[in-house]
Design a protein around this motif. Structure first.
Motif, mmCIF file in Angstrom:
data_model
loop_
_atom_site.group_PDB
_atom_site.id
_atom_site.type_symbol
_atom_site.label_atom_id
_atom_site.label_comp_id
_atom_site.label_asym_id
_atom_site.label_seq_id
_atom_site.Cartn_x
_atom_site.Cartn_y
_atom_site.Cartn_z
ATOM 1 N N TYR A 1 -11.967 -3.826 0.527
ATOM 2 C CA TYR A 1 -11.744 -2.635 1.334
ATOM 3 C C TYR A 1 -10.418 -2.779 2.087
ATOM 4 N N GLY A 2 -9.894 -1.633 2.555
ATOM 5 C CA GLY A 2 -8.662 -1.639 3.345
ATOM 6 C C GLY A 2 -7.429 -1.782 2.481
ATOM 7 N N GLY A 3 -6.408 -2.395 3.062
ATOM 8 C CA GLY A 3 -5.162 -2.600 2.330
ATOM 9 C C GLY A 3 -4.042 -1.695 2.797
ATOM 10 N N PRO A 4 -2.918 -1.687 2.077
ATOM 11 C CA PRO A 4 -1.751 -0.885 2.470
ATOM 12 C C PRO A 4 -2.090 0.596 2.557
ATOM 13 N N CYS A 5 -1.454 1.278 3.503
ATOM 14 C CA CYS A 5 -1.722 2.700 3.730
ATOM 15 C C CYS A 5 -0.787 3.574 2.899
ATOM 16 N N GLY A 6 -1.313 4.691 2.454
ATOM 17 C CA GLY A 6 -0.480 5.694 1.810
ATOM 18 C C GLY A 6 0.216 5.231 0.553
ATOM 19 N N HIS A 7 -0.424 4.354 -0.239
ATOM 20 C CA HIS A 7 0.141 3.878 -1.516
ATOM 21 C C HIS A 7 1.471 3.156 -1.323
ATOM 22 N N LYS B 1 -17.920 3.638 3.906
ATOM 23 C CA LYS B 1 -17.018 2.579 3.448
ATOM 24 C C LYS B 1 -16.169 3.030 2.260
ATOM 25 N N ASN B 2 -16.769 3.791 1.338
ATOM 26 C CA ASN B 2 -16.037 4.305 0.181
ATOM 27 C C ASN B 2 -15.831 5.807 0.389
ATOM 28 N N SER B 3 -14.921 6.133 1.266
ATOM 29 C CA SER B 3 -14.741 7.503 1.718
ATOM 30 C C SER B 3 -13.904 8.306 0.727
ATOM 31 N N LEU B 4 -14.369 9.506 0.409
ATOM 32 C CA LEU B 4 -13.564 10.399 -0.420
ATOM 33 C C LEU B 4 -12.298 10.820 0.321
ATOM 34 N N VAL B 5 -12.418 11.024 1.622
ATOM 35 C CA VAL B 5 -11.243 11.381 2.423
ATOM 36 C C VAL B 5 -10.229 10.242 2.402
ATOM 37 N N GLY B 6 -10.703 9.018 2.589
ATOM 38 C CA GLY B 6 -9.803 7.871 2.540
ATOM 39 C C GLY B 6 -9.159 7.698 1.182
ATOM 40 N N PHE B 7 -9.892 8.021 0.108
ATOM 41 C CA PHE B 7 -9.337 7.920 -1.240
ATOM 42 C C PHE B 7 -8.136 8.850 -1.401
ATOM 43 N N ILE C 1 -6.607 17.861 5.832
ATOM 44 C CA ILE C 1 -6.698 16.624 5.056
ATOM 45 C C ILE C 1 -5.840 16.714 3.799
ATOM 46 N N VAL C 2 -5.892 17.858 3.123
ATOM 47 C CA VAL C 2 -5.078 18.054 1.921
ATOM 48 C C VAL C 2 -3.594 17.973 2.261
ATOM 49 N N PHE C 3 -3.196 18.523 3.405
ATOM 50 C CA PHE C 3 -1.791 18.485 3.823
ATOM 51 C C PHE C 3 -1.310 17.038 3.972
ATOM 52 N N PHE C 4 -2.094 16.209 4.658
ATOM 53 C CA PHE C 4 -1.696 14.813 4.826
ATOM 54 C C PHE C 4 -1.760 14.053 3.500
ATOM 55 N N ALA C 5 -2.676 14.432 2.616
ATOM 56 C CA ALA C 5 -2.743 13.788 1.307
ATOM 57 C C ALA C 5 -1.504 14.097 0.477
ATOM 58 N N VAL C 6 -0.989 15.321 0.582
ATOM 59 C CA VAL C 6 0.212 15.705 -0.167
ATOM 60 C C VAL C 6 1.413 14.878 0.284
ATOM 61 N N LEU C 7 1.450 14.495 1.566
ATOM 62 C CA LEU C 7 2.566 13.697 2.070
ATOM 63 C C LEU C 7 2.634 12.319 1.415
ATOM 64 N N THR C 8 1.521 11.829 0.879
ATOM 65 C CA THR C 8 1.511 10.508 0.234
ATOM 66 C C THR C 8 1.836 10.572 -1.254
ATOM 67 N N VAL C 9 1.978 11.783 -1.808
ATOM 68 C CA VAL C 9 2.201 11.924 -3.253
ATOM 69 C C VAL C 9 3.505 11.262 -3.710
ATOM 70 N N VAL D 1 10.335 4.430 -1.365
ATOM 71 C CA VAL D 1 10.172 5.784 -0.841
ATOM 72 C C VAL D 1 9.824 5.668 0.635
ATOM 73 N N PRO D 2 10.698 6.117 1.539
ATOM 74 C CA PRO D 2 10.397 6.014 2.976
ATOM 75 C C PRO D 2 9.149 6.822 3.331
ATOM 76 N N SER D 3 8.454 6.366 4.347
ATOM 77 C CA SER D 3 7.284 7.096 4.817
ATOM 78 C C SER D 3 7.713 8.358 5.547
ATOM 79 N N THR D 4 6.766 9.255 5.742
ATOM 80 C CA THR D 4 7.049 10.501 6.448
ATOM 81 C C THR D 4 7.513 10.229 7.871
#
Length: 734
Positions: free
Chosen positions: A547-553, A260-266, A50-58, A183-186
């Motif tokens: 809730y929801g919205g654009p993915c990965g900032h 609904k308010n997921s820490l992982v999703g955050f 999860i941390v690895f995929f989160a770093v990709l959105t930084v 910034v292009p996506s991964t």
């Protein structure tokens, strides 16, 4: 369902959970971690993923925070908020920079944005459509990747009259300076790697709502790791104990993925509906593991002829398994899709029973249960803060077959494409209507200048939505029809607005203008009055979200062009996204230069209730020199004479110039290629070139699949020439 009477030495030898198991040694004198440690290490490995995929959105997160619009973008999307005070709105107005075209190049911008009869200065701007791809000879040189030769900046400016070229050049320079960095996506960056496109293709080609190959790989890797950890360095009853510990240790993570308010999703920058697929997969494997744990011990007890005594001794174990089994059985698609209330109630009863009973069954499970209760508590506290008990206005839209819901009190705090959950406090929708929460996508944008609140369009499809429509259509409560079905106010409202603009233009006095919609502010004070919706029915509801919205900032305004596809009631997503894109361009904080909206409906009459909104969007675009917007409505049912008569009676004798009707279903392979190759690819390239194409989808799974196939068919060279193509998907199957 481990036995508490199991011998400690035998438990340690098999990797059990007894007190001496952590220090037990095998015949080879190698230290074997106990079962809880094995399960905890596996859970920790999932957190690292999860941390690895989160770093990709930084990178995208940093880009959004760096940009002025990005800071507001990051602050939005968490809480719905009421209208700002008059002092706060006045302060914000001083900071806004909205484009207003001048009447002469040497004068300050003085052209009024009211509804006047003369065409807007850019109403006939650059035509990127190239009907039939008949590109002029001067622009027909092919480039690598296909498509016509892109125009230079000078060629694009040459399309405008001489007195407007300086203004167009100035607008482009100011817009480029204030536009967000793209910034292009991964996935876009890795697209050139071998086999990379394969991961986005469906795992089951003939299954509409099936997983992609990438998701299937995640499923298989998780299942393989689960099985390896369950049987690694253990045997006999150790396997049974290990499977039980795997269920206990992963409970906090699977609950976090489903909240609904997921820490992982955050951390991943994704809504709960985008990560819910892995919540279901984890839950299914955990249920299988618990079933293996129970059946294994039953077989063991039967062999020892102690099943009656052990079963009576472990009542708490049976209770824990019953709770888990209740969740597993009623989570099957046949129950989840046919009776959501049964699915929901089975969930909360099941996990409460399991979390309490498992603590009595295994003392060490207390810490994992407390962690799970903390995640649940945090989720419900966030829901409480996100909930607003307020009065909403309902209006029946017969042509659309939907109910329009307006929440005037909540005017800001959401992003385009997000949804809210509604709970109705009325007996008209059922005795326990307050216990049901229904999600609907917001059709309006946040913080408009006329103070418009949350707008929802609810299609009358299921039992709850049909009751809602009937409540809105009660006699004497307003709507678009009177008692005999005559269409009342729509044409009159548009005609009166046009007449108002014409008279005031002739008198030389301009009305107070609303810069968001390009309409007189007096007319936009009440949207329902503007479009002839009548007074409407009021109802008390709890609005929870967003809730929801654009993915990965992701920032939509960082793309050069946007291709938005909506199916049926998915137009709510399309309206909010398109209006937000136009708003950002008006504020000179966007790279967007081309917007295409495709709407697929059965009956073209669905267009009638939304024409005022769509006309307003078209009117606003006509004052922006470097933005092009088109709407294409595809219909599958024959046009009725009543609809044709309504269209002919509209001001101007027909639909606005940017709205087109097409019979039949669209061929998205052709439509996507046309938009990318013959429209976006021909845009003039500035110093930073083109910054990509965003393809947004909202509708049934079959529609999303058709659009994805059209995007996958694009040539890689063409993708690179426009800066990449990305997909944002909001489907109805979650």
């Amino acid at each position: 369902m481990s036995s508490n009477s199991t011998n400690t030495n035998s438990t340690a030898a098999t990797g059990g959970t007894g007190p001496s198991s952590s220090g037990g040694k095998s015949s080879t004198s190698m230290v074997i971690p106990n079962n809880e440690t094995f399960a905890a290490l596996f859970g920790l490995s999932l957190l690292f993923v999860i941390v690895f995929f989160a770093v990709l959105t930084v990178p995208r997160l940093l880009a959004s925070l760096h940009h002025q619009r990005g800071k507001a973008f990051f602050r939005e999307g968490w809480l719905l908020k009421p209208k700002k005070s008059a002092a706060a709105r006045a302060k914000d107005a001083l900071r806004r920079s909205v484009f207003l075209p001048p009447a002469q190049p040497t004068r300050q911008p003085t052209l009024r944005r009211g509804l006047v009869t003369s065409p807007a200065p850019f109403a006939n701007d650059i035509d990127y459509s190239d009907e039939g791809h008949g590109v002029p000879a001067s622009a027909s040189v092919n480039i690598e990747g296909g498509g016509a030769r892109p125009m230079s900046v000078a060629e694009e400016e040459g399309k405008y009259p001489a007195h407007l070229r300086t203004l167009v050049r100035h607008h482009r320079e100011v817009r480029s300076a204030g536009a967000p960095a793209h910034v292009p996506s991964t996935s876009t960056i890795l697209r050139s790697l071998p086999f990379a496109p394969w991961f986005s293709r469906p795992f089951f080609p003939n299954h509409v709502d099936g997983a992609s190959n990438g998701q299937a790989c995640m499923y298989l890797l998780y299942a393989a790791g689960f099985i390896v950890v369950a049987f690694l360095m253990t045997s006999g009853t150790g396997n049974l104990k290990r499977s039980g510990w795997l269920v206990i240790v992963q409970t906090p993570l699977v609950v976090s993925l489903g909240s609904k308010n997921s820490l992982v999703g955050f951390f991943l920058g994704r809504g709960y509906e985008k990560i819910n697929f892995f919540h279901r997969w984890m839950g299914q494997l955990m249920f299988i593991a618990s079933l293996y744990h129970v059946i294994g011990y039953l077989i063991l007890w039967i062999r020892r002829n102690v099943e009656a005594r052990q079963s009576a001794t472990h009542i708490e174990a049976w209770a824990a398994f019953a709770g888990f089994a209740m969740i597993g059985v009623f989570s099957l698609p046949v129950f989840r899709r046919s009776s959501y209330r049964l699915f929901f109630n089975a969930h909360w009863i099941g996990y409460l029973t399991y979390l309490i009973a498992i603590c009595y069954h295994v003392e060490e499970a207390l810490y994992w249960s407390l962690a799970t209760f903390f995640i649940l508590g945090l989720d419900y506290i966030c829901r409480l803060f996100k909930s607003h008990f307020t009065t909403v206005t309902l209006t029946a839209l017969p042509d659309f077959g939907a109910t329009r819901i307006e929440v005037p009190r909540l005017t800001r705090g959401w992003k385009a494409g997000q949804h809210v959950r509604l709970r109705a406090f009325t007996f008209k929708l059922g005795l326990f209507a307050f216990a049901e929460a229904h999600p609907f996508t917001i059709a309006s944008v946040s913080e408009t200048r006329n103070g418009q609140g949350v707008i929802l369009y609810v299609k009358s499809a299921g039992n709850w939505t049909k009751k809602l429509y009937d409540a809105a259509a009660e006699p004497g409560k307003g709507g678009l029809e009177n008692g005999n079905g005559t269409f009342l106010n729509f044409n009159a409202s548009l005609a009166s607005l046009e007449t108002l603009g014409r008279e005031e233009a002739a008198e030389g006095k301009g009305p107070a203008l609303d810069d968001e919609k390009g309409l007189p502010a007096a007319a936009t004070t009440s949207t329902r009055t503007l479009v002839g919706f009548g007074s409407g029915t009021t109802m008390k509801m709890v609005v929870e979200g967003p809730y929801g919205g654009p993915c990965g900032h992701m920032m939509r305004s960082s793309f050069t062009s946007s291709f938005v596809v909506a199916g049926g009631s998915g137009i709510t997503y399309g309206l909010s996204v398109v209006e937000e894109l136009i708003r950002d361009v008006e504020k000179l904080q966007s790279r967007t230069r081309l917007i295409g909206l495709y709407w697929i409906v059965t009956d073209p009459a669905c267009l009638i209730p939304l024409l005022p909104t769509l006309t307003s969007l078209s009117n606003r675009v006509s004052y922006i020199p470097t933005l092009r917007f088109t709407l294409t409505v595809h219909y599958t049912r024959a046009v009725s004479p009543a609809f044709s008569a309504k269209v002919k009676s509209l001001p101007g004798g027909g639909l606005p110039r940017d709205i087109h009707l097409e019979p039949g279903r669209p061929n998205f392979k052709t439509a996507v290629e046309d938009f990318v190759k013959w429209k976006t690819n021909r845009l003039a390239r500035g110093s930073d070139g083109l910054s990509g194409v965003l393809v947004g989808i909202c509708g049934p799974g079959a529609l999303a699949r058709s659009v994805r196939e059209g995007v996958d068919a694009l040539d890689d060279d063409l993708r690179r020439s426009v800066g990449g193509v990305e997909i944002e998907e909001e489907t109805f199957n979650w």
